[in-house]
Design an enzyme around this catalytic site. Sequence first.
Site, PDB file in Angstrom:
ATOM      1  CG  HIS A   1       2.900   9.960  -2.270  1.00 60.25           C
ATOM      2  ND1 HIS A   1       1.694   9.434  -1.864  1.00 60.25           N
ATOM      3  CD2 HIS A   1       3.551   8.955  -2.914  1.00 60.25           C
ATOM      4  CE1 HIS A   1       1.613   8.166  -2.261  1.00 60.25           C
ATOM      5  NE2 HIS A   1       2.722   7.852  -2.886  1.00 60.25           N
TER       6      HIS A   1
ATOM      7  CB  SER B   1      -1.555   4.524  -2.361  1.00 62.60           C
ATOM      8  OG  SER B   1      -0.586   5.521  -2.555  1.00 62.60           O
TER       9      SER B   1
ATOM     10  CD  GLN C   1       5.577  -0.172 -10.276  1.00 62.15           C
ATOM     11  OE1 GLN C   1       6.190   0.635 -10.967  1.00 62.15           O
ATOM     12  NE2 GLN C   1       5.492  -0.054  -8.956  1.00 62.15           N
TER      13      GLN C   1
HETATM   14  P1  AMP Z   1       4.124   4.983  -4.699  1.00 59.45           P
HETATM   15  O1  AMP Z   1       3.139   6.002  -5.132  1.00 59.45           O
HETATM   16  O2  AMP Z   1       3.603   4.032  -3.680  1.00 59.45           O
HETATM   17  O3  AMP Z   1       4.800   4.304  -5.855  1.00 59.45           O
HETATM   18  O4  AMP Z   1       5.287   5.766  -3.931  1.00 59.45           O
HETATM   19  C1  AMP Z   1       5.955   6.835  -4.533  1.00 59.45           C
HETATM   20  C2  AMP Z   1       7.097   7.253  -3.651  1.00 59.45           C
HETATM   21  O5  AMP Z   1       6.603   7.676  -2.380  1.00 59.45           O
HETATM   22  C3  AMP Z   1       8.097   6.115  -3.377  1.00 59.45           C
HETATM   23  O6  AMP Z   1       9.416   6.629  -3.429  1.00 59.45           O
HETATM   24  C4  AMP Z   1       7.715   5.690  -1.982  1.00 59.45           C
HETATM   25  O7  AMP Z   1       8.773   5.092  -1.266  1.00 59.45           O
HETATM   26  C5  AMP Z   1       7.314   7.023  -1.358  1.00 59.45           C
HETATM   27  N1  AMP Z   1       6.443   6.783  -0.198  1.00 59.45           N
HETATM   28  C6  AMP Z   1       5.342   5.997  -0.140  1.00 59.45           C
HETATM   29  N2  AMP Z   1       4.852   5.955   1.103  1.00 59.45           N
HETATM   30  C7  AMP Z   1       5.674   6.720   1.865  1.00 59.45           C
HETATM   31  C8  AMP Z   1       5.698   7.069   3.262  1.00 59.45           C
HETATM   32  N3  AMP Z   1       4.795   6.619   4.113  1.00 59.45           N
HETATM   33  N4  AMP Z   1       6.692   7.885   3.680  1.00 59.45           N
HETATM   34  C9  AMP Z   1       7.637   8.352   2.823  1.00 59.45           C
HETATM   35  N5  AMP Z   1       7.666   8.061   1.505  1.00 59.45           N
HETATM   36  C10 AMP Z   1       6.703   7.256   1.026  1.00 59.45           C
END
Ligand code: AMP
Length: 281
Positions: A37, A188, A61
């Site tokens: 993130h 996460s 979602q």
């Molecule tokens: P989330 O909190 O899981 O909804 O993710 C929020 C954003 O962070 C989304 O655009 C994800 O694709 C990105 N994200 C999550 N994990 C990673 C990672 N390991 N590397 C890069 N971006 C990530």
Amino acid sequence: MKVVTSVVELKRELDKYRLNGKKIGFAPTMGALHSGHISLIEAAHKNRNVSVCSIFVNPSQFNNAEDLHKYPRTLKADQKLLKRAGLDILFAPPVDEIYPKGLNTKLLLDLRGLDKVMEGKFRPGHFEGMVQVVKRLLDIVQPDSIYMGQKDFQQFTIVQYMIESLNIPTDLVICPIIREEDGLAMSSRNVRLSQEFRKIAPVIFKTLKWAKSNRNKLSIAEIKTQAKVKLEAAGLMPEYVEIVNAETLKGVRKLNQQHKTVICVAAWAGEIRLIDNIYFS
Ligand code: AMP
């Protein structure tokens, strides 16, 4: 770092920056933040943007109430990480700011089947909820650029399609997947892995790399079958292994120089569902 929880307050803050001619870079998240993130915030800074991050665990979602309930929520630790990363504005709204009573936030957009494959097959309604919240957040923040991770390949493909088809004046910037030292894609959900499954989980990335290195030796069908066998042999339960056209997300049977392809995996590590992908050709 300014922390705001209401739409009105956020708009007031953003207006101040806009009046000074600043560009807004936005990274939507569901919190429980990690270096993946943070890389999105860093990318926003690199492009000289004022950085805005949202933390909102979007109920619409989740197709599984238990998954929503168990989703990690670590706002205090998240705030520390974001402050250290030099974030300008954190938007952490309650549910009724995003979905106020009486406001129709449902988005009626034909996603042309992008939402029906891979994640869409196994998480019915997930992408409907995802586009609903991303559209709502884009309406509120009106960023010049939105930063998303390649980790959620299908998600960013759908967001790109939404931005183009609704002619939204925001650039989508894709950021590479940040991994642990052993190759496990940061997520996460990783904190919920048992010790045993945490040790096994890097097999996903290993298998993706194995698949790519064999793309000229084995057929697509053989690669998919053998990849599943490898994941199962390690103790994971693969839900899908797909090799798809990177734009249409349609499965490919043969490689073709004209189209980029990506290999995507979802697999259960005990009770935790993990996803990962790499560009294949
Ligand atoms: P989330 O909190 O899981 O909804 O993710 C929020 C954003 O962070 C989304 O655009 C994800 O694709 C990105 N994200 C999550 N994990 C990673 C990672 N390991 N590397 C890069 N971006 C990530």
